[in-house]
Design an enzyme around this catalytic site. Structure first.
Site, mmCIF file in Angstrom:
data_model
loop_
_atom_site.group_PDB
_atom_site.id
_atom_site.type_symbol
_atom_site.label_atom_id
_atom_site.label_comp_id
_atom_site.label_asym_id
_atom_site.label_seq_id
_atom_site.Cartn_x
_atom_site.Cartn_y
_atom_site.Cartn_z
ATOM 1 N N HIS A 1 3.011 34.803 26.080
ATOM 2 C CA HIS A 1 3.199 32.881 26.832
ATOM 3 C C HIS A 1 4.408 32.739 25.668
ATOM 4 O O HIS A 1 5.388 31.711 26.388
ATOM 5 C CB HIS A 1 1.807 32.147 26.357
ATOM 6 C CG HIS A 1 1.885 30.430 26.762
ATOM 7 N ND1 HIS A 1 2.256 30.163 28.306
ATOM 8 C CD2 HIS A 1 1.510 29.988 25.652
ATOM 9 C CE1 HIS A 1 1.964 29.207 28.089
ATOM 10 N NE2 HIS A 1 1.774 28.169 26.769
ATOM 11 N N GLU B 1 -1.154 33.842 19.801
ATOM 12 C CA GLU B 1 -1.219 34.515 20.790
ATOM 13 C C GLU B 1 -1.137 36.061 20.045
ATOM 14 O O GLU B 1 -1.337 36.673 20.425
ATOM 15 C CB GLU B 1 0.264 34.652 21.817
ATOM 16 C CG GLU B 1 0.011 35.196 22.835
ATOM 17 C CD GLU B 1 1.380 34.946 24.456
ATOM 18 O OE1 GLU B 1 0.865 35.607 24.776
ATOM 19 O OE2 GLU B 1 1.803 33.750 23.907
ATOM 20 N N CYS C 1 -0.118 24.590 32.089
ATOM 21 C CA CYS C 1 1.067 25.665 31.304
ATOM 22 C C CYS C 1 -0.098 27.046 32.010
ATOM 23 O O CYS C 1 0.960 27.687 32.430
ATOM 24 C CB CYS C 1 1.110 26.610 30.911
ATOM 25 S SG CYS C 1 2.162 24.453 30.303
ATOM 26 N N LYS D 1 10.389 32.763 27.992
ATOM 27 C CA LYS D 1 10.878 31.947 28.638
ATOM 28 C C LYS D 1 11.958 31.562 27.226
ATOM 29 O O LYS D 1 12.656 30.029 26.922
ATOM 30 C CB LYS D 1 9.537 30.952 27.889
ATOM 31 C CG LYS D 1 8.606 30.958 28.622
ATOM 32 C CD LYS D 1 7.146 29.743 28.043
ATOM 33 C CE LYS D 1 5.686 29.339 28.657
ATOM 34 N NZ LYS D 1 5.259 30.855 29.145
ATOM 35 N N HIS E 1 10.241 26.674 29.122
ATOM 36 C CA HIS E 1 8.769 26.679 29.891
ATOM 37 C C HIS E 1 9.262 26.021 31.112
ATOM 38 O O HIS E 1 9.522 24.667 30.975
ATOM 39 C CB HIS E 1 8.707 26.086 28.564
ATOM 40 C CG HIS E 1 6.811 26.005 29.501
ATOM 41 N ND1 HIS E 1 5.925 26.191 29.937
ATOM 42 C CD2 HIS E 1 5.524 26.102 28.187
ATOM 43 C CE1 HIS E 1 5.082 26.538 29.486
ATOM 44 N NE2 HIS E 1 4.918 26.107 29.129
ATOM 45 N N PHE F 1 -2.832 23.265 27.916
ATOM 46 C CA PHE F 1 -3.254 22.314 27.492
ATOM 47 C C PHE F 1 -4.349 21.523 28.145
ATOM 48 O O PHE F 1 -4.285 21.927 29.326
ATOM 49 C CB PHE F 1 -1.707 21.021 27.101
ATOM 50 C CG PHE F 1 -0.871 20.159 26.578
ATOM 51 C CD1 PHE F 1 -0.451 21.660 25.601
ATOM 52 C CD2 PHE F 1 -0.099 19.708 26.771
ATOM 53 C CE1 PHE F 1 0.347 21.343 25.657
ATOM 54 C CE2 PHE F 1 1.154 19.452 26.127
ATOM 55 C CZ PHE F 1 1.399 20.523 25.247
#
Length: 413
Positions: free
Chosen positions: A303, A314, A163, A335, A340, A401
């Site tokens: 994010h 976060e 991502c 998002k 996403h 990831f």
């Protein structure tokens, strides 16, 4: 050495909120959700039946149909958005040195649909693979085809970091220009993973929402009821240019990139560091790279995926980086509207950040219903409604990831 200034002179996007910059921005600031039942295939046998799909895209508007058949959808999106960004930039191909123009593209997965289709056909129908299988499937082909389309012979490669892919691409493009290696870069990212393999794979990880009864409110960043992210698709392209070059040709300038950084969680294959160590480092380093202090930042496009663990880590990192200034920040998770976009997320969210700076509007984090006691809800998450605010500096965070983290710093021009 003296670093060159880097500005953004062209934008293009195709995503669940629109197939143009104007449409995307209008829906973003109005808090529109792009989530709906999946139309690309019969999703009834999967745990998740919805996603944020692109609507109204026709590859024939951007390329010959025979060429489109040779490209995976993620590549079609890349070629289309790069065309939109090039057109928006006003660059005259006859007046630029194409040896000094490069392409750095991001893709988290690449041609997943192609891989799935060919493997299924091999098993069920035909013990042969098409000669286009490999070039359609590989994650680097989109960036290669963009350079072929325009004859750009400068640096060309693809960043693959889940991502964080598109943000890594943009940071590398930014660095090449400010170091004087190139004058102009086409950069961004694309992804097209709304297919049987993509949905089934993320379902098996329990990473995506299963709120089938109410797709439009399924992406709930920082809400107590969040149950995973909503899959999105699409692309974003940005034209980055050396400031002096842009001024000399009278270019329209959207904003300036003034810093960027990368870090690793070094923690787990898919889960974030629970204390946000990697996220803390990447924001700290990006702010330092821009020559700023934490109190200089006005807005963070986070994010914010709507996952149980990520949405706790976060904000912890943001609090560590910004201290008391954290309560003066505007924060939003776009998002919640786009879903996403995986490897394309950083490009589309960078565009959102630039437009927020340019227009003085913080896009909302929609679908907030219940505070999560594990999150400091005194932070200004811009819940449910956009807010007008004169902002000068914005950060855009993307985490992938593997523990890949990237943060870009944008300045109002």
């Amino acid at each position: 050495m003296e670093l060159k200034r880097v500005v953004v002179t062209g934008l293009g996007t195709i995503n669940p909120l629109g197939n143009s910059i104007d449409e995307f921005w209008r829906n973003l600031k109005d808090g529109v959700s792009g989530a709906a039942p999946i139309t690309k295939f019969d999703a009834s046998k999967h745990r998740t039946h919805f996603a944020c799909e692109v609507n109204g895209f026709d590859a024939a508007d951007f390329m010959e149909r025979k060429d489109a058949r040779r490209y995976d959808l993620y590549t079609q999106y890349a070629l289309a958005t790069s065309q939109l960004a090039m057109s928006d930039s006003g660059l005259d191909l006859d007046k630029i040195d194409r040896d000094r123009v490069g392409v750095i593209w991001g893709a988290g997965i690449g041609g997943l649909q192609t891989f799935f289709d060919e493997a299924r056909a091999y098993k069920d129908e035909n013990p042969r693979f098409t000669p286009f299988f490999i070039p359609k499937m590989i994650a680097n082909i989109a960036g290669g085809l963009i350079s072929i389309q325009y004859g750009f012979r400068g640096p060309n490669f693809t960043t693959v970091s889940a991502c964080a892919s598109a943000s890594h691409a943009l940071i590398e493009a930014f660095n090449l220009i400010r170091l004087g290696k190139t004058k102009i870069m086409v950069s961004g990212g694309s992804e097209a993973a709304i297919n049987e393999a993509g949905i089934a794979g993320f379902n098996s990880m329990r990473a995506i929402s299963t709120r089938n009864d109410d797709p439009k409110t399924a992406s709930r960043p920082f809400d107590k009821g969040r149950d995973g992210f909503v899959m999105g698709e699409g692309s974003g392209a940005l034209i980055l240019e050396e400031y002096e070059n842009a001024v000399e040709r009278g270019a329209k300038i959207y904003g300036e990139i003034i810093g960027g950084a990368m870090s690793a969680d070094a923690f787990h294959m898919t889960a974030p560091d629970p204390d946000g160590k990697g996220a803390t480092l990447v924001m700290k380093w990006a702010i330092e790279d821009a020559g700023l202090k934490p109190e200089d930042i006005d807005y963070v496009n986070v994010h914010g995926t709507s996952t149980p663990l990520g949405d706790i880590a976060e904000p912890k990192a943001i609090i560590k980086v910004f201290g008391e200034h954290v309560y003066k920040l505007s924060i939003s998770a776009t998002k919640s509207m786009t879903g996403h976009l995986l490897g394309a997320a950083g490009a589309v969210e960078s565009i959102a950040s630039i437009l927020a700076l340019k227009n003085g509007i913080i896009p909302p984090t929609i679908n907030h219903f219940t505070d999560d006691p594990e999150i400091d809800n005194n932070l200004d998450f811009t819940f449910n409604k956009a807010k007008k605010r004169d902002i000068n500096i914005a950060l855009s965070n993307t985490f992938g990831f593997g523990g890949h983290n990237a943060t870009i710093v944008f300045k109002k021009f």
